[in-house]
Design a protein around this motif. Sequence first.
Motif, short mmCIF file in Angstrom:
data_model
loop_
_atom_site.label_atom_id
_atom_site.label_comp_id
_atom_site.label_asym_id
_atom_site.label_seq_id
_atom_site.Cartn_x
_atom_site.Cartn_y
_atom_site.Cartn_z
N THR B 137 23.10 28.57 12.54
CA THR B 137 22.25 27.88 13.52
C THR B 137 22.11 28.66 14.81
O THR B 137 21.61 28.13 15.81
CB THR B 137 22.83 26.50 13.85
N ASP B 138 22.56 29.91 14.83
CA ASP B 138 22.48 30.74 16.05
C ASP B 138 23.12 30.07 17.25
O ASP B 138 22.65 30.24 18.39
CB ASP B 138 21.01 31.05 16.40
N SER B 139 24.13 29.26 17.04
CA SER B 139 24.84 28.57 18.13
C SER B 139 23.95 27.61 18.91
O SER B 139 24.34 27.15 19.98
CB SER B 139 25.47 29.56 19.12
N ARG B 140 22.74 27.37 18.44
CA ARG B 140 21.83 26.53 19.23
C ARG B 140 21.98 25.06 18.86
O ARG B 140 22.17 24.71 17.71
CB ARG B 140 20.37 26.95 18.98
N PRO B 141 21.85 24.17 19.88
CA PRO B 141 21.79 22.75 19.56
C PRO B 141 20.49 22.44 18.85
O PRO B 141 19.46 23.09 19.09
CB PRO B 141 21.84 22.05 20.92
N HIS B 142 20.52 21.48 17.94
CA HIS B 142 19.32 21.09 17.21
C HIS B 142 18.98 19.65 17.54
O HIS B 142 19.84 18.78 17.42
CB HIS B 142 19.54 21.25 15.70
N ALA B 143 17.73 19.44 17.93
CA ALA B 143 17.30 18.09 18.25
C ALA B 143 16.88 17.37 16.98
O ALA B 143 16.34 17.97 16.06
CB ALA B 143 16.14 18.12 19.23
N GLY B 144 17.15 16.09 16.95
CA GLY B 144 16.74 15.28 15.80
C GLY B 144 15.43 14.60 16.10
O GLY B 144 15.11 14.34 17.27
N PRO B 145 14.61 14.34 15.09
CA PRO B 145 13.34 13.64 15.32
C PRO B 145 13.60 12.16 15.59
O PRO B 145 14.65 11.64 15.24
CB PRO B 145 12.60 13.82 14.00
N ARG B 146 12.65 11.53 16.25
CA ARG B 146 12.79 10.09 16.47
C ARG B 146 12.00 9.34 15.41
O ARG B 146 10.81 9.10 15.55
CB ARG B 146 12.31 9.74 17.88
N LEU B 147 12.68 9.00 14.33
CA LEU B 147 12.04 8.21 13.28
C LEU B 147 11.86 6.77 13.73
O LEU B 147 10.88 6.11 13.44
CB LEU B 147 12.92 8.21 12.01
#
Lengths: 243, 317
Positions: B137-147
């Motif tokens: 993940t390249d140390s990056r935070p991942h945002a989740g979609p708003r279902l």
Amino acid sequence: MRLEIKDLSVHYGKIEAIKGISIVVNQGEIVTLIGANGAGKTTTLKTISGLRKVSRGAILFDGQDISKVPAYERVDLGISQAPEGRGIFPGMSVLENLEMGKFNRKDRRSEMKEDLNRVYDLFPRLKERSGQAGGTLSGGEQQMLAIGRALMARPKVLLLDEPSMGLAPMMIANIFQIITTINTELGTTILLVEQNAQQALQRAHRAYVLETGKIVKEAKASDLLNDPEVRAAYLGTGAGTGH
Amino acid sequence: MNFSVVTSQFASLVLQGVALGLIYSLIALGYTMVYGVLRLINFANSEVFMVGTFTVLFIQVTVLGHAVTREPMHGWPLILALALSLIAAMGVCALLAMLVEVVAYRRLRAKGANRLASLISAIGVSIFLSESWRIFTDSRPHAGPRLLEKWSFGEFHGANFRIDTMMAIFASLIIYMVLLRFVNGSRLGKAIRAVSMSEENSLLMGINLNRVVTLTFAIGGLTTGAAAFFYITIYENTVFNVGFNLGIAAFTAAILGGIGNLRGAFFGGLALGLTEQFASAIIGSQWKAVTVFIVLVFVLLIKPSGIFGEAVQQTRT
């Protein structure tokens, strides 16, 4: 049913705890294994149940070598043990403990009621306490529970490890009476390990004496009761002194 | 220090604390189930949680094609999408937990290795998983979609009863109750209890120890996976080391309640969630972790076995 232990050795690390012993238990017998603390009695029973590994020799059950069969499958073959120190499940009720006794049997559903009734007939006290947690029972009641739980699996041979340990004299007499009853009325073959040699030899048909991992005597139980060496070593009465 | 928030935001702090606490509880159940049967702290459980959060993102973004920028879903598609992400997270976490057991612990147990060896193995798996994920993940935070559109059922003295918060609370309660029933009432649940009381005596009952251990890891994975789903639904982002903070907190919760004890994990999680929320509000969120550990140290000083801890021989649910 025939249980035959042939030239069995068991190691704890590098120490040889059992040094090539041979024992035979025939259908319908009560056979007792007596000996001092640390002689290897408990290790022998645990090895028959599969809790300890065989380093040499064989355990033949109805002619088949079961020494490589995992412990949990030996119950299904017909070997049940009431372990040293009872080994009941303290946080489970008496009824749950008994149910655990036939955890793996295929016909556990259809057999459950009948087997529970059989155990409750032998030990009415367990029926009275069926809802109580096992850990709250007295020592004698826990021993009854341990034996009753082992009987739930309809064993062909019942292994009893020091059933009299830590019990009051009245309760000891009671437990040994029940051992005879299980043998005569249910026809269950029994291998009994005991330090209370007097009682064990009175109840058993045949006996083995175990000393530091070796069988040193093998005879009819009644003969050993009168054997001067056995009397001196295990019955607390010297040869020739009468009592 | 700002004690006025305790009165002005009391209801809100309780609600948020309960929601966060129940997420801790679900992860704590993962630690406590495994500890109950093996007397082993499965440190990899925090990374199981982390993988669970990424599983939810994978299902929602990649499989369902719901980009982070898209509008929330509604109706049946929404329910199906949420159910699918929940089931996938629980399933992946259960499988991963079972895999960790086979790879990292089973052989050590078979050889009768020292418990410390298993502990090191557990830490090793934990580092392996989080560091591999850092690379992926390249140390990056991942945002989740708003279902799920975050509408509110209403307000009560400043507490906002938002749909995601309420869903997490109710679902956690249901999962906890189902688990209690399973462990206390079912045949396999009784086998788990029997093994937690004595391995040798369980073998004498004909219980296949390895199967019970696998089952226990699977159950721990299921609750941890559910926690991952609720975490993403509420906080909508994750990162490779998310498991570290949440895992330590959940582990603390399990100890606080009395490790090896299901009730302990549940109430330990709740207590921790509430403590965190109130501590953040009163003395500032930078002191959150400090407060939590001060509470833990005090509990352990007064009652080392934890709030619901019993003697090990009497481990009950």
